[in-house]
Design an enzyme around this catalytic site. Structure first.
Site, PDB file in Angstrom:
ATOM      1  N   ASP A 124       2.649  -2.500 -26.697  1.00 19.70           N
ATOM      2  CA  ASP A 124       1.538  -1.545 -26.698  1.00 19.70           C
ATOM      3  C   ASP A 124       0.778  -1.613 -28.028  1.00 19.70           C
ATOM      4  O   ASP A 124       0.846  -0.706 -28.856  1.00 19.70           O
ATOM      5  CB  ASP A 124       2.090  -0.138 -26.454  1.00 19.70           C
ATOM      6  CG  ASP A 124       1.007   0.892 -26.172  1.00 19.70           C
ATOM      7  OD1 ASP A 124      -0.176   0.511 -26.071  1.00 19.70           O
ATOM      8  OD2 ASP A 124       1.358   2.079 -26.041  1.00 19.70           O
ATOM      9  N   CYS A 126       1.747   9.326 -23.133  1.00 15.19           N
ATOM     10  CA  CYS A 126       0.394   8.770 -23.254  1.00 15.19           C
ATOM     11  C   CYS A 126      -0.554   9.847 -23.810  1.00 15.19           C
ATOM     12  O   CYS A 126      -0.370  10.296 -24.936  1.00 15.19           O
ATOM     13  CB  CYS A 126      -0.046   8.227 -21.898  1.00 15.19           C
ATOM     14  SG  CYS A 126      -1.686   7.488 -21.858  1.00 15.19           S
ATOM     15  N   HIS A 172       3.007  -0.031 -22.581  1.00 11.84           N
ATOM     16  CA  HIS A 172       2.531   1.344 -22.514  1.00 11.84           C
ATOM     17  C   HIS A 172       2.886   1.882 -21.124  1.00 11.84           C
ATOM     18  O   HIS A 172       2.793   1.158 -20.131  1.00 11.84           O
ATOM     19  CB  HIS A 172       1.018   1.378 -22.731  1.00 11.84           C
ATOM     20  CG  HIS A 172       0.443   2.744 -22.837  1.00 11.84           C
ATOM     21  ND1 HIS A 172       0.441   3.451 -24.019  1.00 11.84           N
ATOM     22  CD2 HIS A 172      -0.134   3.540 -21.914  1.00 11.84           C
ATOM     23  CE1 HIS A 172      -0.123   4.627 -23.821  1.00 11.84           C
ATOM     24  NE2 HIS A 172      -0.479   4.705 -22.548  1.00 11.84           N
TER      25      HIS A 172
END
Length: 285
Positions: A222, A175, A253
């Site tokens: 995502d 991330c 995600h």
């Protein structure tokens, strides 16, 4: 879980939305504030699931370390195989939730696979990652982007200088950390391998600076991050950067994070991790 709820939570954690605004919007999707709070409890990180490799596992050694950063002393969590030797070295870069039990566990997983691994704490200058979620979000919002990048670059230097490193360096990030892994690849010519998990892509103009082998993992659901894939892949091809790119269909995600409730995808996480270890064994041995 309703994809709209997961997308809203992603917006909350990355834009970010103020908590009261997020809860109001979540309540509209779930039907009530009570239901919203119940759903939120399943979406937030649950560190009860964080430990897959015990912190006292007798096959590895762990320690808290420090190294000189940019105008600060950086803190980190380090793990390596127990046997003395020189090991391929990996910087582990956390999400925008700081250096937490999950990232420490990922660091131990790398040690168990035969690597010297260290996870720096981006919030070291503030005393380290706090347990309070609101305070953590505020601290991340105040980070200086350039100084933070330099702190992680200096983390690579620190690992390389250790007597238990073989001098071959890689990085893996998730991330926020995936975006940082891309930046390390752009800014550290000696990097051998970089593995961003669902990370924001670098500017196309910077891609020719990359010398590392790139392994890119994305969740099929995502949309926010995946919007940057085409331009990044085109730039990688034009610059002849060695890369492999995988989009895991149906995965969200944060699909690799086993503390992330319904966003965690066990099959995708295992496959992506196996591919990651294979690359590090190829490039860092």
């Amino acid at each position: 879980m309703d994809q709209r709820i997961i997308n809203l939570f992603d917006e909350y954690t990355h834009v970010p939305l103020k908590r009261d605004v997020f809860l109001q919007r979540l309540a509209k999707l779930t039907g009530s504030m009570t239901a919203a709070l119940a759903v939120l409890s399943t979406l937030e990180l649950n560190y009860a699931h964080a430990q897959t490799v015990a912190s006292q596992d007798d096959r590895i050694l762990t320690e808290r370390v420090t190294y000189p950063g940019s105008d600060t002393t950086m803190k980190g969590y380090l793990a390596r195989p127990k046997a003395n030797g020189k090991y391929g070295s990996v910087v582990v870069i956390h999400e925008n939730r700081g250096l937490n039990p999950h990232i420490e566990d990922v660091t131990r997983r790398l040690a168990l696979a035969g690597f010297l691994a260290m996870a720096p704490d981006a919030l070291s200058a503030a005393g380290g990652t706090p347990t309070d979620e609101t305070q953590m979000r505020e601290l991340f919002g105040k980070l200086d982007a350039e100084k933070t990048k330099q702190n992680f670059l200096k983390g690579l230097d620190y690992l390389k200088s250790r007597p238990d490193s073989n001098g071959k360096l890689g990085c893996v990030g998730f991330c926020w950390g995936g975006a940082m892994a891309n930046q390390l690849a752009v800014n550290y010519p000696d990097l051998k391998a970089a593995v961003p998990f669902y990370g924001r892509q670098p500017e196309a103009a910077d891609v020719p600076k990359i010398k590392a082998a790139m392994l890119l993992h994305y969740g099929g659901m995502d949309e926010r991050i995946n919007a940057g894939i085409p331009a990044y892949e085109e730039a990688l091809k034009k610059a002849n950067v060695p890369y492999k790119l995988y989009v895991y269909e149906g995965a969200q995600h944060a699909f690799h994070n086993d503390t992330a409730g319904p966003r965690y995808n066990e099959a995708a996480a295992k496959l992506a991790w196996d591919r990651t270890i294979a690359l590090f064994k190829e490039k860092l041995a």
